[in-house]
Design a protein around this motif. Structure first.
Motif, PDB file in Angstrom:
ATOM      1  N   VAL A 189       9.525 117.098 105.281  1.00 56.61           N
ATOM      2  CA  VAL A 189      11.250 116.175 105.803  1.00 56.61           C
ATOM      3  C   VAL A 189      10.868 114.745 105.337  1.00 56.61           C
ATOM      4  O   VAL A 189      12.590 114.678 104.419  1.00 56.61           O
ATOM      5  CB  VAL A 189      10.901 116.210 107.695  1.00 56.61           C
ATOM      6  CG1 VAL A 189      12.381 114.843 107.944  1.00 56.61           C
ATOM      7  CG2 VAL A 189      10.837 117.584 108.068  1.00 56.61           C
ATOM      8  N   VAL A 190      10.450 114.246 104.583  1.00 57.15           N
ATOM      9  CA  VAL A 190      10.293 112.709 103.678  1.00 57.15           C
ATOM     10  C   VAL A 190      10.593 113.093 102.986  1.00 57.15           C
ATOM     11  O   VAL A 190      11.618 112.393 102.803  1.00 57.15           O
ATOM     12  CB  VAL A 190       9.071 112.049 104.225  1.00 57.15           C
ATOM     13  CG1 VAL A 190       9.339 111.049 103.720  1.00 57.15           C
ATOM     14  CG2 VAL A 190       8.874 111.532 105.828  1.00 57.15           C
TER      15      VAL A 190
ATOM     16  N   PRO B 184      17.127 106.668 101.905  1.00 57.94           N
ATOM     17  CA  PRO B 184      16.362 105.722 101.434  1.00 57.94           C
ATOM     18  C   PRO B 184      15.829 105.507 102.018  1.00 57.94           C
ATOM     19  O   PRO B 184      15.018 105.463 103.741  1.00 57.94           O
ATOM     20  CB  PRO B 184      17.177 103.925 101.578  1.00 57.94           C
ATOM     21  CG  PRO B 184      18.159 104.250 102.126  1.00 57.94           C
ATOM     22  CD  PRO B 184      18.807 106.193 102.599  1.00 57.94           C
ATOM     23  N   LYS B 185      14.201 104.518 101.425  1.00 60.12           N
ATOM     24  CA  LYS B 185      12.810 105.010 102.065  1.00 60.12           C
ATOM     25  C   LYS B 185      12.802 104.079 103.588  1.00 60.12           C
ATOM     26  O   LYS B 185      12.696 104.323 104.553  1.00 60.12           O
ATOM     27  CB  LYS B 185      12.264 104.646 101.402  1.00 60.12           C
ATOM     28  CG  LYS B 185      11.426 105.107 100.183  1.00 60.12           C
ATOM     29  CD  LYS B 185      10.198 104.998  99.214  1.00 60.12           C
ATOM     30  CE  LYS B 185       9.781 105.769  98.339  1.00 60.12           C
ATOM     31  NZ  LYS B 185       8.978 105.519  97.712  1.00 60.12           N
ATOM     32  N   SER B 186      14.289 103.235 103.278  1.00 57.95           N
ATOM     33  CA  SER B 186      13.818 101.819 104.510  1.00 57.95           C
ATOM     34  C   SER B 186      13.994 102.898 106.090  1.00 57.95           C
ATOM     35  O   SER B 186      14.357 102.047 107.150  1.00 57.95           O
ATOM     36  CB  SER B 186      14.331 101.081 104.401  1.00 57.95           C
ATOM     37  OG  SER B 186      16.465 101.527 103.624  1.00 57.95           O
ATOM     38  N   ALA B 187      15.002 104.092 105.570  1.00 47.05           N
ATOM     39  CA  ALA B 187      15.947 104.553 106.320  1.00 47.05           C
ATOM     40  C   ALA B 187      14.458 105.774 107.159  1.00 47.05           C
ATOM     41  O   ALA B 187      15.594 105.816 108.310  1.00 47.05           O
ATOM     42  CB  ALA B 187      17.509 105.817 106.183  1.00 47.05           C
TER      43      ALA B 187
ATOM     44  N   ARG C 222      -0.440 111.100 102.834  1.00 45.04           N
ATOM     45  CA  ARG C 222       0.192 112.319 102.266  1.00 45.04           C
ATOM     46  C   ARG C 222       1.537 112.183 102.838  1.00 45.04           C
ATOM     47  O   ARG C 222       2.775 112.874 102.933  1.00 45.04           O
ATOM     48  CB  ARG C 222      -0.287 113.190 103.571  1.00 45.04           C
ATOM     49  CG  ARG C 222      -1.618 113.685 103.361  1.00 45.04           C
ATOM     50  CD  ARG C 222      -2.432 113.816 104.546  1.00 45.04           C
ATOM     51  NE  ARG C 222      -3.432 114.747 104.014  1.00 45.04           N
ATOM     52  CZ  ARG C 222      -4.323 113.619 103.212  1.00 45.04           C
ATOM     53  NH1 ARG C 222      -4.479 112.262 103.943  1.00 45.04           N
ATOM     54  NH2 ARG C 222      -5.667 114.381 103.408  1.00 45.04           N
ATOM     55  N   LEU C 223       2.256 110.574 102.710  1.00 43.03           N
ATOM     56  CA  LEU C 223       3.478 109.942 102.661  1.00 43.03           C
ATOM     57  C   LEU C 223       3.681 109.494 101.306  1.00 43.03           C
ATOM     58  O   LEU C 223       2.543 108.416 101.224  1.00 43.03           O
ATOM     59  CB  LEU C 223       3.893 109.473 103.916  1.00 43.03           C
ATOM     60  CG  LEU C 223       3.929 110.010 105.433  1.00 43.03           C
ATOM     61  CD1 LEU C 223       3.748 109.065 106.729  1.00 43.03           C
ATOM     62  CD2 LEU C 223       5.093 111.090 105.749  1.00 43.03           C
ATOM     63  N   PRO C 224       5.326 109.456 101.101  1.00 45.58           N
ATOM     64  CA  PRO C 224       5.499 108.917 100.021  1.00 45.58           C
ATOM     65  C   PRO C 224       4.954 106.821 100.201  1.00 45.58           C
ATOM     66  O   PRO C 224       5.206 107.029 101.571  1.00 45.58           O
ATOM     67  CB  PRO C 224       7.018 108.436 100.059  1.00 45.58           C
ATOM     68  CG  PRO C 224       7.018 110.437  99.876  1.00 45.58           C
ATOM     69  CD  PRO C 224       6.496 109.983 101.542  1.00 45.58           C
ATOM     70  N   SER C 225       5.038 105.664  99.722  1.00 48.70           N
ATOM     71  CA  SER C 225       4.585 104.272  99.312  1.00 48.70           C
ATOM     72  C   SER C 225       6.420 104.109 100.344  1.00 48.70           C
ATOM     73  O   SER C 225       7.005 104.595 100.228  1.00 48.70           O
ATOM     74  CB  SER C 225       4.320 103.911  98.879  1.00 48.70           C
ATOM     75  OG  SER C 225       5.449 103.886  97.632  1.00 48.70           O
ATOM     76  N   GLY C 226       6.315 103.361 101.057  1.00 53.21           N
ATOM     77  CA  GLY C 226       7.066 102.566 101.533  1.00 53.21           C
ATOM     78  C   GLY C 226       8.225 103.090 102.665  1.00 53.21           C
ATOM     79  O   GLY C 226       8.677 102.573 103.173  1.00 53.21           O
TER      80      GLY C 226
ATOM     81  N   ASP D  41       3.249  99.240 110.479  1.00 57.37           N
ATOM     82  CA  ASP D  41       4.338  97.274 109.891  1.00 57.37           C
ATOM     83  C   ASP D  41       5.287  98.123 110.567  1.00 57.37           C
ATOM     84  O   ASP D  41       6.558  97.461 110.864  1.00 57.37           O
ATOM     85  CB  ASP D  41       4.560  98.032 108.941  1.00 57.37           C
ATOM     86  CG  ASP D  41       4.804  99.503 107.994  1.00 57.37           C
ATOM     87  OD1 ASP D  41       4.756 100.328 108.541  1.00 57.37           O
ATOM     88  OD2 ASP D  41       5.296  99.887 106.776  1.00 57.37           O
ATOM     89  N   ALA D  42       6.054  99.275 111.469  1.00 52.25           N
ATOM     90  CA  ALA D  42       7.369  98.632 111.564  1.00 52.25           C
ATOM     91  C   ALA D  42       7.727  99.306 113.470  1.00 52.25           C
ATOM     92  O   ALA D  42       7.891  99.445 113.793  1.00 52.25           O
ATOM     93  CB  ALA D  42       7.686 100.504 111.599  1.00 52.25           C
ATOM     94  N   GLY D  43       6.229  99.208 114.043  1.00 58.00           N
ATOM     95  CA  GLY D  43       5.720  98.444 115.110  1.00 58.00           C
ATOM     96  C   GLY D  43       5.072  98.263 116.177  1.00 58.00           C
ATOM     97  O   GLY D  43       4.959 100.105 115.472  1.00 58.00           O
ATOM     98  N   VAL D  44       5.172  98.623 117.321  1.00 59.12           N
ATOM     99  CA  VAL D  44       4.146  99.159 118.023  1.00 59.12           C
ATOM    100  C   VAL D  44       4.811  99.286 119.634  1.00 59.12           C
ATOM    101  O   VAL D  44       5.448  97.919 119.921  1.00 59.12           O
ATOM    102  CB  VAL D  44       2.577  98.558 118.686  1.00 59.12           C
ATOM    103  CG1 VAL D  44       1.754  98.805 119.502  1.00 59.12           C
ATOM    104  CG2 VAL D  44       1.922  97.994 116.900  1.00 59.12           C
TER     105      VAL D  44
END
Length: 394
Positions: free
Chosen positions: A286-287, A296-299, A331-335, A367-370
């Protein structure tokens, strides 16, 4: 290190509903809620606000049921949180994101919905309705009339029902999934919510099968991708979040039917690495598809779960396991950002004593939160969570 994702509102000593101990002021306490919100969400250790039923629904005595609050009132609640961003940014702190569990039925039925007049009650009829819009090219007309003008948010067909349709007509199911994402993004973007916790990419999780597109990986990839594209096409939506990596559809607790759900049971699996790889591959696909479409990766974020995968790490659940998180990131793209599912779930941990140590590990791995909303097995108040984060930084 990621930040805390908290629930807006006023903390109370007794639960305002069965599971929540934070409530939203409706009248007399309005003046006390705003300073509470400002104090919490101005903290550099907080990165997001997750909105729940008590921010969007209220009990109507006349109708004898929960009904949607007025769109303008919901928006005011969201804006209270967003108001802290100017001060945060002036200090060089990232702005707060506003989140919502953006799944269709059955989650929407207990989170937030506001049906248009004469909206079909049956899932099959809702699918027929959306199909008709597509055939007659009336999707934009519906969006303008019912959502932009009347501020409705219809109960939408479950992921399971769209997955079943895909078995018969894959192309139509893909289109319908995109429309469901589009409607969701349109509504939430207009409220000021910019991050959507969806789509579910799990392969037929027994604990919540109706939230899953099914057990066939290629169908799940198609439908999750189309939902995400629809949601991200709408103004105000900055991110979506695939959940719950590396896959909640593995056999949990030897298949005991009452111990499948991380909300209320400690969950582990003896699934083989090969089997876990199969489930994780859905997230990867999916990614990569979304990136191929120019997203974009940021999304794109990925939410991790609180299952212990014994073949990867027999000691810790995914969300506080270095080994398990490395398995996912490899297994995910960096970023691609990672978010931890709510740490107040039963499966996250069993002791009050070990909770702070686990929290520190989880924050360092996400990095995106807990997510630290206040339900089920709440360990600490929101202020105590922030104080714990302060201690981690010396």
């Amino acid at each position: 290190m990621g930040g805390l994702i908290l629930t807006p509102g006023i903390e109370c000593t007794t639960s305002s509903t069965e599971h929540y101990s934070v409530y939203v002021a409706k009248s007399n306490d309005q003046n006390s809620e705003c300073p509470e919100t400002e104090a919490l969400f101005a903290s550099p250790y907080v990165c997001g606000a997750l909105f729940f039923q008590h921010h969007m629904m209220a009990y109507d005595k006349t109708q004898g049921k929960m009904v949607a609050q007025a769109h303008a009132d919901i928006k005011k609640t969201v804006e209270k949180v967003r108001a802290v961003n100017q001060g945060r940014m002036s200090k060089g702190i990232e702005p707060i994101s506003c989140m919502f569990d953006a799944e269709p039925e059955p989650v929407a039925g207990r989170r937030y919905f506001s049906n248009p007049r004469h909206w079909p009650e049956e899932t099959a009829e809702r699918i027929k309705q959306i199909s008709m819009w597509l055939k007659q090219d009336k999707v934009d007309e519906f969006l303008h009339r019912e959502i932009d003008t009347k501020k409705c948010y219809p109960l939408l067909p479950s992921n399971q029902s769209v997955g079943e349709l895909a078995q018969i007509d894959r192309s139509l199911a893909i289109d319908i999934s995109e429309i469901i994402g589009l409607i969701t993004g349109r509504v939430m973007g207009s409220l000021g919510i910019n991050v959507l916790y969806a789509p579910v990419c799990d392969l037929q999780a027994e604990a919540f099968a109706e939230r899953c597109y099914g057990k066939e990986a290629d169908i799940v990839v198609d439908l999750a991708t189309s939902w995400a594209r629809g949601a991200l096409s709408q103004r105000g939506i900055d991110q979506i979040c695939l959940k719950h990596a590396p896959g909640h559809g593995v056999k949990i607790n030897q298949g005991k039917s009452d111990q499948q759900d991380t909300h209320n049971a400690k969950c582990q699996t003896d699934a083989s690495i090969e089997n876990i790889e199969k489930h994780m591959k859905v997230f990867t696909e999916v990614v990569n598809r979304l990136l191929g479409y120019g997203v974009p990766k940021s999304a794109i974020n990925v939410m991790t779960n609180h299952i212990r995968y014994l073949e990867i790490d027999s000691n810790d659940v995914v969300s506080c396991s270095q080994k398990s998180m490395q398995f996912i990131r490899d297994r995910l793209p960096s970023g691609i950002g990672c978010v931890a599912d709510c740490i107040n779930m039963a499966s996250y941990g069993g002791s009050q004593e070990g909770f702070v140590d686990q929290l520190e590990k989880t924050l360092s791995l996400h990095d995106a939160g807990v997510i630290a909303t206040t339900h089920y097995v709440k360990r600490m108040t929101r202020r105590e969570l922030i104080q714990a984060c302060e201690s981690f930084h010396g």
